[in-house]
Write a protein that holds these residues in place. Structure first.
Motif: not given
Length: 174
Positions: A150-151, A154-155, A157, A159-163
């Motif tokens: 899921k994570g 999301e990255v 797509d 929708q989420r950034v990699v810190p």
């Protein structure tokens, strides 16, 4: 003399027909055993994976029920009807509720019990429901893999950034 020739004729006829009859009987028995073997394969897979209902093998075995269990036999018709009820439940409702989950288990146990009856296994519903083994490790691993997938999705797509944290900057004077 006629009785002797009739008996001789019957012996000749029996001698000629017996291999044909034997082959036909053997083919019939082989086909019956093959059909039973396919039903047993479905049942054994479902019993072995009843604690892993999302496994590919479990889902494939469920989808083979319609192919292998005939609706014309009374006991087998009960299997198909139990599968229809289970399939309907799987396809509808709120999967997050405890009631949905307990109903799913009850319907699966009913399906497996009907199959056991057809295949002459002496399993009661309590045994089917409570005798499978599923280590917590497997559930934990599946949960972790689902979270990773899921994570990652999301990255990918956006929708989420990699810190990222920079801990060592090169010296600007060099």
């Amino acid at each position: 003399m006629d009785a002797v020739s009739i008996s001789d004729g019957l012996i000749i006829l029996a001698t000629l027909l017996s291999p044909v009859i034997a082959v036909q009987v053997t083919r019939h028995l082989d086909e019956r055993n093959e059909v039973r073997g396919r039903k047993l394969s479905i049942f054994k897979t479902l019993m072995a994976t009843r604690s892993y209902v999302f496994s590919w093998a479990h889902v494939e075995a469920l989808n083979r029920i319609d192919l292998e269990f005939m609706k014309s036999h009374k006991k087998e018709k009960a299997v198909v009807e139990a599968w229809k009820a289970y399939h309907d439940h799987l396809s509808h409702g709120d999967v997050t509720t405890a009631h949905w989950g307990s109903t799913r288990v009850d319907l699966m146990v009913e399906l497996l019990h009907k199959m056991a009856l057809v295949l002459d296994y002496d399993f009661d519903k309590t045994h089917i429901k409570n005798s499978s083994y599923a280590p917590q490790y497997h559930a934990d691993t599946e949960g972790q893999l689902a979270a990773i997938r899921k994570g990652l999705i999301e990255v990918l797509d956006g929708q989420r950034v990699v810190p990222m944290v920079v801990t060592n900057l090169p010296n600007q004077n060099d």
